[in-house]
Design an enzyme around this catalytic site. Structure first.
Site, short mmCIF file in Angstrom:
data_model
loop_
_atom_site.label_atom_id
_atom_site.label_comp_id
_atom_site.label_asym_id
_atom_site.label_seq_id
_atom_site.Cartn_x
_atom_site.Cartn_y
_atom_site.Cartn_z
N LEU A 1 9.79 -20.88 -4.73
CA LEU A 1 8.95 -19.86 -4.09
C LEU A 1 7.61 -19.86 -4.81
O LEU A 1 7.56 -19.85 -6.03
CB LEU A 1 9.62 -18.48 -4.22
N GLU B 1 1.21 -12.96 12.62
CA GLU B 1 1.86 -11.80 13.25
C GLU B 1 1.80 -10.65 12.25
O GLU B 1 2.19 -10.80 11.09
CB GLU B 1 3.31 -12.13 13.62
N HIS C 1 2.07 3.13 -9.01
CA HIS C 1 1.89 1.70 -9.28
C HIS C 1 3.08 1.16 -10.08
O HIS C 1 3.61 0.10 -9.79
CB HIS C 1 0.58 1.44 -10.03
N SER D 1 -7.98 -4.42 5.44
CA SER D 1 -8.62 -4.15 4.15
C SER D 1 -9.01 -5.42 3.37
O SER D 1 -8.79 -5.52 2.17
CB SER D 1 -7.71 -3.25 3.28
N ARG E 1 2.09 -4.75 6.31
CA ARG E 1 1.37 -3.72 5.56
C ARG E 1 2.20 -2.44 5.58
O ARG E 1 2.63 -1.98 6.64
CB ARG E 1 -0.01 -3.42 6.15
N ASP F 1 0.83 -1.21 0.00
CA ASP F 1 0.00 0.00 0.00
C ASP F 1 0.86 1.26 0.00
O ASP F 1 1.98 1.26 0.52
CB ASP F 1 -0.91 -0.01 1.24
N ASN G 1 1.11 3.43 -2.94
CA ASN G 1 1.59 3.85 -4.27
C ASN G 1 1.11 5.25 -4.63
O ASN G 1 1.87 6.07 -5.17
CB ASN G 1 1.08 2.88 -5.34
C1 IPE Z 1 -5.49 -2.62 0.03
O1 IPE Z 1 -5.15 -1.27 -0.13
C2 IPE Z 1 -5.51 -3.30 -1.30
C3 IPE Z 1 -4.23 -3.44 -1.98
C4 IPE Z 1 -3.07 -3.08 -1.52
C5 IPE Z 1 -4.30 -4.04 -3.28
P1 IPE Z 1 -6.25 -0.14 -0.28
O2 IPE Z 1 -5.52 1.12 -0.48
O3 IPE Z 1 -7.25 -0.52 -1.30
O4 IPE Z 1 -6.95 -0.18 1.15
P2 IPE Z 1 -7.76 0.95 1.92
O5 IPE Z 1 -8.78 1.49 0.96
O6 IPE Z 1 -6.78 2.00 2.33
O7 IPE Z 1 -8.35 0.26 3.11
C1 IPE Z 2 -1.75 0.26 -3.29
O1 IPE Z 2 -1.48 1.61 -3.34
C2 IPE Z 2 -1.99 -0.34 -4.66
C3 IPE Z 2 -3.38 -0.72 -4.91
C4 IPE Z 2 -4.36 -0.67 -4.05
C5 IPE Z 2 -3.67 -1.22 -6.25
P1 IPE Z 2 -2.64 2.68 -3.35
O2 IPE Z 2 -3.04 2.95 -4.76
O3 IPE Z 2 -3.76 2.24 -2.46
O4 IPE Z 2 -1.92 3.95 -2.73
P2 IPE Z 2 -2.50 4.95 -1.67
O5 IPE Z 2 -2.98 4.16 -0.50
O6 IPE Z 2 -3.62 5.69 -2.35
O7 IPE Z 2 -1.36 5.84 -1.33
MG MG Z 3 -4.09 2.46 -0.48
#
Ligand code: IPE
Ligand code: IPE
Ligand code: MG
Length: 239
Positions: free
Chosen positions: A132, A204, A37, A193, A185, A20, A22
């Protein structure tokens, strides 16, 4: 952080990762979210290298959730194309390293057919690899997985009195995968999520402030060290 500080006899067997941050990474650089991404690809492949170095055999990453369809259509379209291109670009390299590629999630009408084809080809190409197992949770939701398992169970005609944890587990997407011992995370969010809800019961959890595109194997090693400081009791008492 180097490998020497990790106890090779107490490694997690299966590591999960919610990749998470990006979008925030991109915003910080004044770039469109989609650039975040793209930058996440290097983080993923460095983490895979870290897994291979450690000798960890199972790695499951959250790439697209059942809730991520709520994002703007342009971003969703980008992510579909990105994952398709990533498979085309990287599957031979992963195959050469002994990585088995798997996708966990709903393969429904919302996933473009050309991406489904690349997924099937990549899985077939790498199915005999065991060094893996890299599972991409894609169009994945923990609740959807449990619903799908219960549906399959009901369809099998099983009697209500025979439904137990083992029966449900055996209908999850990949019943052969051990539950994750460690789930990381990134991006400073303290939530699950909808990732691997059934399998996370005794995992853990390690939360990191690093935004996913900045994640490198050193962060993985730090998380493994943190994991090794934990005392897992599974509801029992300390040994
Ligand atoms: C969880 O991240 C899903 C992925 C990393 C693919 P999100 O960015 O979608 O989660 P929330 O919306 O912050 O809970
Ligand atoms: C995680 O990064 C990737 C996906 C959920 C596909 P985000 O796109 O959720 O990035 P933030 O949380 O908005 O920074
Ligand atoms: Mg996110």
């Amino acid at each position: 952080m180097d490998l020497d500080s990790i106890d090779g006899s107490r490694l997690p067997v299966h590591v999960g990762c919610v990749m998470d941050g990006n979008g925030r990474w991109a915003r910080k650089q004044g770039l469109p979210r989609t650039e975040g991404h793209s930058a996440g690809e290097e983080a993923l492949f460095d983490a895979v290298e870290g897994m291979l170095e450690l000798g960890i055999r199972w790695f499951t990453v959250y790439a697209f959730s059942t809730e991520n369809w709520r994002r703007p259509p342009d971003e969703v379209r980008f992510l579909m194309n990105f994952n398709q291109d990533l498979l085309i670009r990287r599957r031979d390299e992963l195959n050469g390293k002994g990585v088995r590629i798997r996708f966990a999630g709903r393969r429904d009408w919302r996933v473009p057919r050309r991406l489904l084809r690349r997924i099937q080809e990549s899985e077939a190409l790498t199915e005999d690899n065991r060094r893996l197992t890299l599972t991409m949770a894609f169009n994945y939701g923990g609740r959807a997985e449990i619903v799908d398992a219960v549906r399959a169970l009901a369809a099998s005609g099983v009697a209500a009195s025979r439904v137990d944890e083992r029966a449900i587990r055996s209908h999850l997407y990949y019943p052969d995968a051990p539950d994750p011992d460690l789930v990381i995370r990134t991006s400073g969010e303290f939530r699950i999520s909808n990732f691997l809800l059934w399998q996370l019961a005794y995992s853990e959890l390690v939360f990191s402030d690093v935004l996913w595109p900045d994640f490198r194997r050193q962060h993985l090693f730090e998380a493994v060290r943190e994991f090794q400081r934990r005392d897992r009791r599974y509801g029992g008492v300390e040994a």
